[in-house]
Design a protein around this motif. Structure first.
Motif, PDB file in Angstrom:
ATOM      1  N   SER A  33     109.378 117.408  44.131  1.00 18.03           N
ATOM      2  CA  SER A  33     110.087 116.161  43.860  1.00 18.03           C
ATOM      3  C   SER A  33     110.202 115.342  45.132  1.00 18.03           C
ATOM      4  CB  SER A  33     111.496 116.443  43.325  1.00 18.03           C
ATOM      5  OG  SER A  33     111.446 117.482  42.395  1.00 18.03           O
ATOM      6  N   LEU A  34     110.511 116.030  46.211  1.00 14.32           N
ATOM      7  CA  LEU A  34     110.603 115.332  47.495  1.00 14.32           C
ATOM      8  C   LEU A  34     109.278 114.675  47.841  1.00 14.32           C
ATOM      9  CD1 LEU A  34     112.643 117.944  49.556  1.00 14.32           C
ATOM     10  CD2 LEU A  34     113.442 115.733  48.714  1.00 14.32           C
ATOM     11  N   LEU A  35     108.219 115.414  47.583  1.00 15.01           N
ATOM     12  CA  LEU A  35     106.878 114.899  47.867  1.00 15.01           C
ATOM     13  C   LEU A  35     106.633 113.595  47.111  1.00 15.01           C
ATOM     14  CD1 LEU A  35     103.955 115.339  49.012  1.00 15.01           C
ATOM     15  CD2 LEU A  35     103.462 116.548  46.888  1.00 15.01           C
ATOM     16  N   ILE A  36     106.949 113.616  45.824  1.00 16.38           N
ATOM     17  CA  ILE A  36     106.729 112.412  45.019  1.00 16.38           C
ATOM     18  C   ILE A  36     107.561 111.250  45.547  1.00 16.38           C
ATOM     19  CG2 ILE A  36     107.056 111.378  42.737  1.00 16.38           C
ATOM     20  CD1 ILE A  36     106.199 113.945  41.509  1.00 16.38           C
ATOM     21  N   GLU A  37     108.816 111.553  45.819  1.00 21.96           N
ATOM     22  CA  GLU A  37     109.689 110.488  46.297  1.00 21.96           C
ATOM     23  C   GLU A  37     109.173 109.896  47.597  1.00 21.96           C
ATOM     24  OE1 GLU A  37     113.709 111.767  46.446  1.00 21.96           O
ATOM     25  OE2 GLU A  37     113.703 112.343  44.317  1.00 21.96           O
ATOM     26  N   TRP A  38     108.673 110.786  48.443  1.00 19.37           N
ATOM     27  CA  TRP A  38     108.159 110.317  49.731  1.00 19.37           C
ATOM     28  C   TRP A  38     106.940 109.433  49.539  1.00 19.37           C
ATOM     29  CZ3 TRP A  38     103.515 112.113  52.171  1.00 19.37           C
ATOM     30  CH2 TRP A  38     103.318 111.580  53.461  1.00 19.37           C
ATOM     31  N   ILE A  39     105.996 109.908  48.725  1.00 22.24           N
ATOM     32  CA  ILE A  39     104.777 109.114  48.517  1.00 22.24           C
ATOM     33  C   ILE A  39     105.121 107.767  47.877  1.00 22.24           C
ATOM     34  CG2 ILE A  39     102.604 108.986  47.228  1.00 22.24           C
ATOM     35  CD1 ILE A  39     102.407 112.028  47.530  1.00 22.24           C
ATOM     36  N   CYS A  40     106.023 107.812  46.923  1.00 17.19           N
ATOM     37  CA  CYS A  40     106.352 106.607  46.191  1.00 17.19           C
ATOM     38  C   CYS A  40     107.349 105.725  46.949  1.00 17.19           C
ATOM     39  CB  CYS A  40     106.911 106.935  44.811  1.00 17.19           C
ATOM     40  SG  CYS A  40     105.747 107.846  43.823  1.00 17.19           S
ATOM     41  N   GLY A  41     107.742 106.145  48.128  1.00 15.18           N
ATOM     42  CA  GLY A  41     108.617 105.318  48.931  1.00 15.18           C
ATOM     43  C   GLY A  41     110.040 105.287  48.425  1.00 15.18           C
ATOM     44  N   MET A  42     110.475 106.369  47.850  1.00 16.78           N
ATOM     45  CA  MET A  42     111.843 106.396  47.355  1.00 16.78           C
ATOM     46  C   MET A  42     112.745 107.216  48.269  1.00 16.78           C
ATOM     47  SD  MET A  42     111.329 106.817  43.304  1.00 16.78           S
ATOM     48  CE  MET A  42     110.210 108.156  43.437  1.00 16.78           C
ATOM     49  N   ALA A  43     112.125 107.771  49.285  1.00 13.72           N
ATOM     50  CA  ALA A  43     112.929 108.647  50.128  1.00 13.72           C
ATOM     51  C   ALA A  43     113.214 107.984  51.463  1.00 13.72           C
ATOM     52  CB  ALA A  43     112.178 109.961  50.354  1.00 13.72           C
ATOM     53  N   GLY A  44     114.311 108.374  52.052  1.00 13.08           N
ATOM     54  CA  GLY A  44     114.638 107.953  53.401  1.00 13.08           C
ATOM     55  C   GLY A  44     115.097 106.509  53.491  1.00 13.08           C
ATOM     56  N   GLU A  45     115.349 106.099  54.717  1.00 15.80           N
ATOM     57  CA  GLU A  45     115.808 104.731  54.942  1.00 15.80           C
ATOM     58  C   GLU A  45     114.610 103.797  54.960  1.00 15.80           C
ATOM     59  OE1 GLU A  45     114.828 106.281  58.956  1.00 15.80           O
ATOM     60  OE2 GLU A  45     115.387 107.003  56.981  1.00 15.80           O
ATOM     61  N   ALA A  46     114.888 102.562  55.221  1.00 14.24           N
ATOM     62  CA  ALA A  46     113.870 101.520  55.106  1.00 14.24           C
ATOM     63  C   ALA A  46     112.636 101.805  55.950  1.00 14.24           C
ATOM     64  CB  ALA A  46     114.459 100.169  55.497  1.00 14.24           C
ATOM     65  N   ALA A  47     112.855 102.333  57.154  1.00 14.84           N
ATOM     66  CA  ALA A  47     111.724 102.583  58.046  1.00 14.84           C
ATOM     67  C   ALA A  47     110.761 103.595  57.432  1.00 14.84           C
ATOM     68  CB  ALA A  47     112.238 103.072  59.400  1.00 14.84           C
ATOM     69  N   ALA A  48     111.365 104.622  56.901  1.00 21.91           N
ATOM     70  CA  ALA A  48     110.537 105.650  56.281  1.00 21.91           C
ATOM     71  C   ALA A  48     109.794 105.085  55.090  1.00 21.91           C
ATOM     72  CB  ALA A  48     111.413 106.829  55.851  1.00 21.91           C
ATOM     73  N   GLN A  49     110.498 104.234  54.360  1.00 24.49           N
ATOM     74  CA  GLN A  49     109.843 103.642  53.192  1.00 24.49           C
ATOM     75  C   GLN A  49     108.686 102.749  53.613  1.00 24.49           C
ATOM     76  OE1 GLN A  49     112.776 101.755  50.720  1.00 24.49           O
ATOM     77  NE2 GLN A  49     113.891 103.670  50.418  1.00 24.49           N
ATOM     78  N   GLU A  50     108.915 102.060  54.724  1.00 24.08           N
ATOM     79  CA  GLU A  50     107.836 101.187  55.193  1.00 24.08           C
ATOM     80  C   GLU A  50     106.631 102.023  55.608  1.00 24.08           C
ATOM     81  OE1 GLU A  50     108.942  98.468  58.197  1.00 24.08           O
ATOM     82  OE2 GLU A  50     107.042  97.388  58.066  1.00 24.08           O
ATOM     83  N   ASN A  51     106.972 103.115  56.256  1.00 21.53           N
ATOM     84  CA  ASN A  51     105.893 104.021  56.636  1.00 21.53           C
ATOM     85  C   ASN A  51     105.084 104.468  55.428  1.00 21.53           C
ATOM     86  OD1 ASN A  51     105.973 104.142  59.339  1.00 21.53           O
ATOM     87  ND2 ASN A  51     107.436 105.838  59.452  1.00 21.53           N
ATOM     88  N   ALA A  52     105.806 104.713  54.342  1.00 24.21           N
ATOM     89  CA  ALA A  52     105.134 105.204  53.151  1.00 24.21           C
ATOM     90  C   ALA A  52     104.132 104.204  52.603  1.00 24.21           C
ATOM     91  CB  ALA A  52     106.162 105.575  52.075  1.00 24.21           C
ATOM     92  N   THR A  53     104.351 102.949  52.880  1.00 19.98           N
ATOM     93  CA  THR A  53     103.390 101.959  52.379  1.00 19.98           C
ATOM     94  C   THR A  53     102.051 102.063  53.082  1.00 19.98           C
ATOM     95  OG1 THR A  53     104.093 100.303  53.972  1.00 19.98           O
ATOM     96  CG2 THR A  53     105.185 100.305  51.830  1.00 19.98           C
ATOM     97  N   ASP A  54     102.044 102.740  54.224  1.00 16.82           N
ATOM     98  CA  ASP A  54     100.768 102.950  54.918  1.00 16.82           C
ATOM     99  C   ASP A  54      99.849 103.889  54.144  1.00 16.82           C
ATOM    100  OD1 ASP A  54     101.560 101.336  56.888  1.00 16.82           O
ATOM    101  OD2 ASP A  54     102.095 102.935  58.302  1.00 16.82           O
ATOM    102  N   ILE A  55     100.455 104.652  53.270  1.00 15.28           N
ATOM    103  CA  ILE A  55      99.636 105.626  52.529  1.00 15.28           C
ATOM    104  C   ILE A  55      98.736 104.867  51.584  1.00 15.28           C
ATOM    105  CG2 ILE A  55      99.665 107.574  50.950  1.00 15.28           C
ATOM    106  CD1 ILE A  55     102.484 108.177  51.971  1.00 15.28           C
ATOM    107  N   VAL A  56      97.442 104.880  51.892  1.00 17.47           N
ATOM    108  CA  VAL A  56      96.533 104.115  51.062  1.00 17.47           C
ATOM    109  C   VAL A  56      95.886 104.969  49.981  1.00 17.47           C
ATOM    110  CG1 VAL A  56      96.085 102.336  52.771  1.00 17.47           C
ATOM    111  CG2 VAL A  56      94.690 104.428  52.735  1.00 17.47           C
ATOM    112  N   ARG A  57      95.900 106.244  50.202  1.00 19.97           N
ATOM    113  CA  ARG A  57      95.260 107.101  49.190  1.00 19.97           C
ATOM    114  C   ARG A  57      95.757 108.538  49.351  1.00 19.97           C
ATOM    115  NH1 ARG A  57      90.762 105.853  45.592  1.00 19.97           N
ATOM    116  NH2 ARG A  57      91.089 103.699  46.221  1.00 19.97           N
ATOM    117  N   VAL A  58      95.975 109.179  48.210  1.00 21.06           N
ATOM    118  CA  VAL A  58      96.333 110.605  48.216  1.00 21.06           C
ATOM    119  C   VAL A  58      95.119 111.384  47.711  1.00 21.06           C
ATOM    120  CG1 VAL A  58      97.857 112.363  47.263  1.00 21.06           C
ATOM    121  CG2 VAL A  58      98.748 110.093  47.808  1.00 21.06           C
TER     122      VAL A  58
END
Lengths: 1055, 458
Positions: free
Chosen positions: B215-240
């Motif tokens: 669940s944590l993994l999904i939240e992280w990939i989908c940008g639902m985890a952490g504060e704004a910075a972490a979420q912004e980082n998640a947008t860098d993920i272009v492909r899994v």
């Protein structure tokens, strides 16, 4: 009976001018012998072959000085590996005849002259220019070994003759004519039917494959030290010695070692024409592969191959290519002579390779080919040889003489010693080595030969492997060692073990004993009587599945111990007349249950008991030494010896019962079996009387079954350890009731035990309480040869579940699964293949394999089985009422054309009976209906044939992969029907799972074949039908194609 | 955390966690699948495995010859058939290695053991003391003289050139080896697009679907985890990229032989796989909603067994297969993402090499590097690894110089940047099983820097 024993072996030899020995390759030849001086050096060698020839006497040697004399020849090898031919001079043939009681020494001379005259007159011609036929007549006092006649010795005449072939006329003239008129007496010949070579070995105490030592000063080395006699053999050392001057070592201690004999294994390939088994008159020999090993080493030291036409090099093997076949054969014979092997081996060399080579060489007029033996100028020729023996039945073999070398054909050895499903080299190597070998079809051989150097190389690799496999099998099965030990134990040469029956072994042992004790062996006039005597007994089995420990009590060496205990022998046999005449008291006589009389051993000890005692004592000793020994090679020798001793001890009883044999004595053999029967009955009685609740035991013991030499007892205890304790107690108790050395031994406990019928049972075999040793099956279809492998495999697994897992329910379930698989066509075809040898085509009754062979010949003559081939077939379905023999089909043809298997035939004729048999004790009468009817038999798959009359008119319609309903035209490209759509994903998973398994199988099968043929880059062309994966491989391909089509119906993969 | 299935596709790709939504946009990058050699159109089951060896040797020999010349000068290259005339002389031979190992799993032995009581213990590797190494060309095979310690470096199926000489015993004494080597780099230009790739493998949804890490993994990939910075980082993920065994990491087989029991067990296995696949579908659906995803099948996934394994079929992933963002891939797989060539397998080739060498001390990473130098992704196939009987070309020959070369389903995370003699630079990665390590691997497309993030819950 050995027909060959009837008279002396055919001594006609084909003499020619053999080529001189030349050594062209240091790699091939033996290392030169060390310098030897007969005056100071000892020469010791292990002899492997003994024969004799008629030659001129050598001055300074004993025996006749004039005329032709027999000279013995021993061939052997020294410890350093030098070959020796030892000529032994002065040993003369002789026979005995009974003499009138008033014959005195004074009569001897006149008798001799009279006999000499008569024999010479009897000779039609005298090519050897024999001057004195009779060399000596001597009055001796001995006894006939047949029947007890008191201790008084009687007069006999020992008649020494010039050459062995004169013994027969001597006997005939004395028995039938009046030769010497001074007495009106009916002479009876003794020991006139003994082979001269055996005679020699007995008289000089030489046993087969023993070490011979020539002490300094007693021998002469030919070609050196002024002893310039002609060298007539291809051995490195040729020596002369007097027959009484050498030392024959008993094979014990240091002298049980084995010399480094050279063993040549070879295999030939012929380029046959299509559909015809190669014939020497037409088809060339194209390759001869050779592997040479020294006994005791693990790898061959020489590998080479002779090829017709060029052949690309083979790493590790020498390739010798020839343009002309005749030159190749000539050079091969040359190679054999230079190599100087002691033993020839190979697979079926006796009946195929050697005769083919010799006939081919003769056809091509090859120079000096036939000189393959060790005597320079004797040609090797093919003779047909019939061996009739009770053990093996009538066998026609070819025999070829190789003076001084022993042809040791592995096929003959295996047929003699092992019961196998099939004796092809493929089947045998799979059975013993768990290895398959590549098999190239005859027509492919010709194709490869006609290709280029590379294709011929491929053939050569295959041929080399066929030469190598026999060596590996010899090593694995310890054949050479077992045969050598057998030769040593029984005192005959190794070649007579191979070419003669069982009799000669016992005769040799008897003669050694009679000589020691002044007995003479009478000449039995072979007249076949149909007198039968009752065989062994069987206690009626109490059938059932016993989930209790069943103790098994065995009489160890039952028949030998009966003979020993009751002193049964030729020499102790007493007739009623003699009993009266000698006035023998009843208490000195044993009356056997078959009403024969034997003298007790307090009066006279028999020689059979003595021979047996020696054999069993020697076996005990060998076993004890085996435990001590740490050297693996010596362990092998000892193990071979104890086995040879056991077999020899058991063959004595058979000898007395062989009515066409050398010296049958039904009184002995009938008494032995009669004793055996009463002993089994008595054991049952004793056990059941003693082990009772009244006597303080927890339960009454019951003997549930007994056969020949063992009884099975149920003591009623539940614990294996208790059963073992009681078993031991019972064995000791019963043993005390019998005369020594009869001994009942507790050996094992079966738990559980499935007793099906007489001689049919299975059980888990325990010798120690904590862990079973093995699963033991007797008389069940687990080993029978005339079934398809499915039956054996299924029976085995059922029994395993039944006995090891003790889960009858699971066993039934498993059997049902197999039946269901069979009916649904899920069984691998190789499991259904039945093979039979095509022996002759004119059977009176129609037989499936014969019919099929004819059918295949019509289809493709090139691939059809030939006489002598094994035909593999499966039963395919056909119209109702078609006889079974017409349903047989070639498995590959059936597979490729999807001809449906007649699964019902397999169920009813192959599986049903054995299955019902093992499950009846468990399930009772309902076994049959439970197994053969029921839900699991309702689903059936029937493949449709692609050939056949109706095939052309049928059109295939797609069905739903879920419910099997025929799909309507608009859905034909879909996987499922409308109703099954919801389950599509699950159905797809099913298909995927099946595909997964199939792909793995396909991959593993073909990778295995690629590996097995020893090359990654070359195509697999093997057609070894004995290989379990041969059919699987073909099937796997078809299955893959079908599966891919099914998967495709779920839609193409597009992302 | 349980994901409900009724979420519709129209939902925003990013779900916002606070009242003042700060929107981050996920980048788009170019993607091209280069695995066309792995299609199944040319597969013909009437072909034998000798063909794939033959085409492999023929193609790699062409690569080897110039290298041999460059390395050893004008030493003569000799066919094994002509070696007879070169006894004792130094020369070069080219061919396919064959390692003879008695303990290789053999269907023949298994069949013969069918009717024996004790099945021998399955060995963890194929090695024994009697292993031997051979070199084989189209016609002949020659034994190589090699130390036991050195033997461990080689496996069946590798094509190579050897400098040395034939000895008296008919074996070949090795002086030096030459392998086909890594393909030279064809694209000199470095991509300047920013973005990160996330690699996962061994999710094992059959057993871990309710796992918190997932669940944590999904939240992280989908940008639902952490504060704004972490979420912004998640947008860098272009492909899994998921490298195999998403459904299961072990395969159960029917062990019972009975009629009723066997059938029941088979059915149970199918049911379990179907259930797990459904779980996988809903898991992938969660990711696919907001991020591009490539799923390779693994050894235990519901597809075929032979390499290259076919992509998971749409009909078993009904939810996910509707997304454009979702791509099923083969195993092994090659693709081009933002001009970076990414290549790898779900683990079987490397696992099999480890079994064939019996070497557990060497990292899978080193074998990965070796396969690059051998210019072949799975040399032990078809000997001990199932592959399709290709006959026209061997698709596993490496024809690209990858930027990222990975292997899935390893025990632990490892990575290194490999630099070749011809300016090649390859990021080698072992992607560990998520089910046991809870690790996802992150690679920066621009710099090829690689890090991992662990969703461990302990």
């Amino acid at each position: 009976m050995d027909l060959a024993d009837e008279d002396f072996l055919d001594e006609t030899l084909v003499i020619g001018e053999g080529p001189e020995q030349e050594n062209t390759s240091a790699k091939w030849s033996r290392a030169p012998p060390p310098p030897l001086n007969p005056k100071v050096d000892t020469l010791a060698f292990q002899q492997i072959e003994i024969d004799h020839y008629i030659g001129k006497s050598l001055p300074g040697m004993p025996g006749s000085k004039v005329g032709p004399v027999p000279i013995m020849r021993m061939f052997g090898v020294t410890e350093q590996g030098n070959s020796v031919c030892c000529y032994i001079h002065g040993f003369c043939p002789y026979l005995f005849v009974s003499a009138p009681s008033n014959f005195t020494n004074d009569h001897c001379r006149l008798f001799k002259e009279a006999l000499n005259q008569a024999v010479k007159k009897d000779m039609k011609s005298n090519p050897d220019n024999i001057q004195d036929a009779i060399l000596a007549v001597e009055l001796v006092h001995k006894q006939s070994m047949y029947g007890y006649g008191g201790n008084d010795k009687l007069p006999f005449l020992k008649i020494t003759v010039a050459v062995p072939k004169l013994i027969a006329p001597c006997k005939r003239l004395l028995e039938q004519d009046t030769v010497y008129t001074a007495f009106n007496y009916q002479y009876r010949a003794f020991e006139s039917n003994i082979d001269f070579d055996i005679r020699f070995m007995v008289d000089t105490s030489v046993v087969g494959c023993s070490w011979i030592e020539l002490p300094p000063g007693s021998w002469k080395l030919r070609g050196q030290h002024g002893h310039m006699l002609e060298l007539t053999t291809r051995c490195q050392l040729e020596v002369d010695v007097a027959w009484d001057a050498f030392i024959a070592h008993t094979p014990e201690g240091e002298w049980s070692k084995i010399a480094p004999f050279r063993i040549l294994s070879f295999d030939i390939e012929c380029a046959g024409r299509e559909g015809i088994f190669p014939e020497a008159k037409h088809d060339p020999v194209i390759q001869i592969a050779n592997m040479v090993i020294r006994q005791g080493e693990s790898e061959p030291f020489l590998r080479n191959i002779f090829t017709l036409d060029t052949c690309a090099p083979i790493v590790g093997s020498q390739v010798l290519s020839f343009e002309k076949e005749s030159l190749m054969l000539e050079k091969w014979a040359d190679f054999v002579r230079q190599l100087d092997p002691d033993i020839f081996t190979g697979y079926n060399i006796n009946n195929f390779d050697f005769p083919y080579l010799i006939n081919r060489a003769q056809h091509l007029n090859v120079r000096n080919f036939n000189f393959l033996g060790r005597i320079k100028n004797i040609k090797s020729v093919i003779k047909d040889h019939v061996l009739q023996s009770k053990q093996l039945g009538r066998r026609e073999n070819k025999s070829i003489n190789f003076e001084g070398r022993v042809p040791f054909d592995l096929l003959l050895v295996l047929v003699r010693d092992y019961k196998l499903r099939s004796y092809t080299l493929n089947a045998v190597s799979y059975h013993f080595l768990q290895e398959q070998k590549e098999d190239v079809q005859h027509k492919d051989i010709t194709g490869l030969q006609n290709g280029n150097a590379q294709t011929r190389r491929r053939l050569a690799v295959y041929c080399l492997k066929d030469a190598y496999l026999p060596l590996r099998l010899l090593d694995k099965l310890m054949c050479i060692i077992i045969y050598m030990e057998m030769a040593r134990v029984t005192g005959v040469s190794i070649s007579s073990l191979l070419t003669r029956g069982q009799q000669i072994k016992v005769v040799s042992q008897l003669l050694r004993k009679t000589r020691e004790k002044d007995y003479l062996m009478p000449v039995h006039q072979g007249h076949g009587t149909d007198e039968q005597f009752e065989g062994a007994t069987v206690i009626e089995p109490k059938r059932g599945y016993y989930n209790d420990p069943i103790a098994t009590l065995d009489f160890s060496s039952l028949y030998p111990s009966i003979i020993m205990a009751h002193n049964l022998c030729y020499t102790t046999l007493l007739t009623i007349a003699k009993k009266k005449e000698l006035n023998i008291q009843e208490d000195q006589i044993t009356t056997t249950p078959s009403r024969s009389f034997f003298i007790k051993n307090t009066i006279r000890k028999g020689i059979l008991p003595e021979i047996l005692e020696n054999l069993l004592a020697a076996r005990k000793k060998a076993k004890a030494e085996l435990k001590q020994e740490t050297d693996p090679l010596k362990q092998k020798v000892l193990d071979g010896r104890q086995y040879a001793l056991k077999v020899s001890a058991n063959s004595v009883y058979g000898f007395t019962g062989a009515q066409m044999g050398k010296l049958p004595c039904l009184e002995i053999s009938a008494s032995v079996t009669a004793y055996g029967r009463t002993m089994i009955e008595q054991t049952k009685q004793e056990v059941e009387d003693h082990f009772r609740i009244e006597n303080g035991y927890k339960n009454d013991a019951i003997v549930i079954y007994g056969d020949t030499d063992s009884v099975m007892v149920k003591f009623g205890v539940k614990d294996i350890e208790d059963a073992m304790k009681l078993g031991k107690e019972a064995a000791d108790y019963v043993t005390s009731k019998f005369i020594k050395p009869i001994k009942l031994e507790f050996e094992k406990v079966y738990f559980p035990y499935l007793l099906i019928n007489k001689k049919r049972y299975a059980g888990l075999y325990f010798t120690k309480p904590d862990k079973y040793d093995k699963m033991d099956c007797k008389g069940l279809e687990t080993v029978r040869r005339d079934n398809c492998p499915l039956v054996a495999n299924m029976m085995n697994t059922c029994l395993q579940i039944l006995l090891i897992e003790r889960n009858p329910h699971a066993a039934v379930d498993y059997a049902k699964q197999i039946i269901s698989d069979l009916l649904c066509n899920r069984i691998d075809l190789s499991q259904l293949v039945i093979t039979k040898e095509l022996t002759k085509t004119d059977y009176a009754a129609k037989q499936a394999h014969v019919e099929l062979a004819a059918k295949m010949k019509k289809r493709d003559a090139g691939n059809a089985p030939k006489l002598g081939d094994r035909v593999a077939y499966v039963f395919t379905s056909a119209a109702k009422g078609t006889p079974a023999y017409q349903k047989a089909e070639d498995p590959v043809y059936a597979l490729q054309n999807s001809i449906p298997i007649d699964t019902n035939y397999y169920l009813e004729n192959q599986l049903a009976k054995p299955l019902v048999r093992i499950f009846e004790p468990i399930l009772g009468d309902k076994a049959e209906s439970l197994l053969l009817k029921g839900d699991h038999t309702r689903t059936r798959c029937i493949a449709t044939s692609q050939v056949g009359a109706l095939a052309a008119f049928t059109r295939k319609k797609e069905t739903c992969l879920g419910c099997k309903a025929v799909l309507p035209p608009d859905r034909e490209d879909k996987a499922v029907c409308k109703h099954c759509e919801s389950q599509e994903a699950e159905l797809f998973h099913n298909e995927l799972q099946a595909q997964h398994k199939l792909e793995e199988k396909f991959s593993r099968l073909w990778a295995e074949c690629q590996r097995c043929q020893g090359s990654l880059h070359q195509e697999v062309i093997c057609s070894n039908r004995d290989c379990p994966i041969f059919y699987m491989r073909v099937k796997s391909r078809l299955d893959m194609d079908a599966k891919i089509k099914r998967i495709k119906r779920f839609g193409a993969l597009e992302w | 955390m349980v994901h409900t299935k009724d979420e519709s596709i129209e939902n925003l790709p990013l779900r916002l966690g606070n009242e003042n939504p700060q929107e981050f946009k996920r980048q788009d990058v170019q993607y091209e699948d280069l695995s066309s050699d792995f299609d199944s159109k040319s597969i013909d089951f009437s072909k034998q495995f000798c063909s794939i060896y033959a085409v492999r040797l023929a193609e790699l020999r062409e690569t080897l010859i110039p290298r041999v010349v460059a390395k050893w000068g004008d030493v003569q290259i000799v066919k094994l058939a002509d070696l007879e005339d070169f006894e004792g002389q130094e020369c070069v031979i080219i061919g396919t290695l064959y390692k003879h190992q008695k303990c290789k799993p053999s269907i023949l032995h298994e069949l013969s053991e069918d009717h024996q009581l004790a099945l021998s213990e399955p060995k963890s590797n194929y090695c024994s003391e009697k292993d031997q190494l051979f070199l084989e060309d189209e016609m002949l095979r020659i034994k190589l003289v090699i130390e036991d310690t050195d033997l461990k470096n080689y496996v069946t199926g590798v094509v190579c050139a050897i400098l040395g000489h034939k000895d008296k015993n008919g074996s070949f004494e090795i002086k030096e080896w030459c392998f086909p080597g890594c393909v030279p780099r064809s694209l000199p230009a470095q991509p300047k697009s920013k973005g990160k790739l996330v690699f996962l493998s061994g999710l094992d949804l059959a057993n871990t679907s309710t796992n918190l890490s997932l669940s944590l993994l999904i939240e992280w990939i989908c940008g639902m985890a952490g504060e704004a910075a972490a979420q912004e980082n998640a947008t860098d993920i272009v492909r899994v990229i998921i490298a195999g065994n998403s459904v299961k990491t072990v395969t159960k087989t029917n062990t019972l032989m009975g009629h009723a029991e066997g059938k029941a067990q088979d059915a149970a296995i199918t049911k379990e796989v179907a259930r797990a696949t459904t779980l996988a579908d809903s898991f992938l659906y969660e990711i696919a909603k907001c991020c591009c995803i490539i799923v390779m099948p693994g050894q235990h996934d519901p597809t075929n067994a032979m390499l290259p394994q076919r992509p998971l079929h749409p009909c078993i992933l009904p939810l996910t297969s509707r997304f454009q963002s979702f791509k099923g891939a083969t195993n092994p797989w090659i693709g081009k993402i933002a001009k970076r060539i990414v290549m790898g397998s779900s683990g079987q080739p490397i696992e099999d090499i480890i079994k064939a060498t019996g070497e557990t001390d060497i990292s899978p990473l080193d074998w990965l590097e070796k396969t690059l130098l051998w210019k072949h992704m799975c040399p032990t196939a078809p000997d001990t690894l199932p592959v399709y009987p290709y006959s026209v070309k061997d698709p596993f020959i490496i024809n690209y110089c990858p930027d990222i070369y990975f292997v899935g389903n390893t025990d632990k995370f490892e990575t290194k940047l490999w630099k070749g003699e011809e300016n090649q630079m390859v990021r080698l990665i072992c992607i560990p099983k998520f089910s046991s390590t809870h690790i996802a691997v992150i690679v920066d497309i621009e710099t090829l820097d690689t890090e991992f993030i662990c969703f461990g819950t302990e």
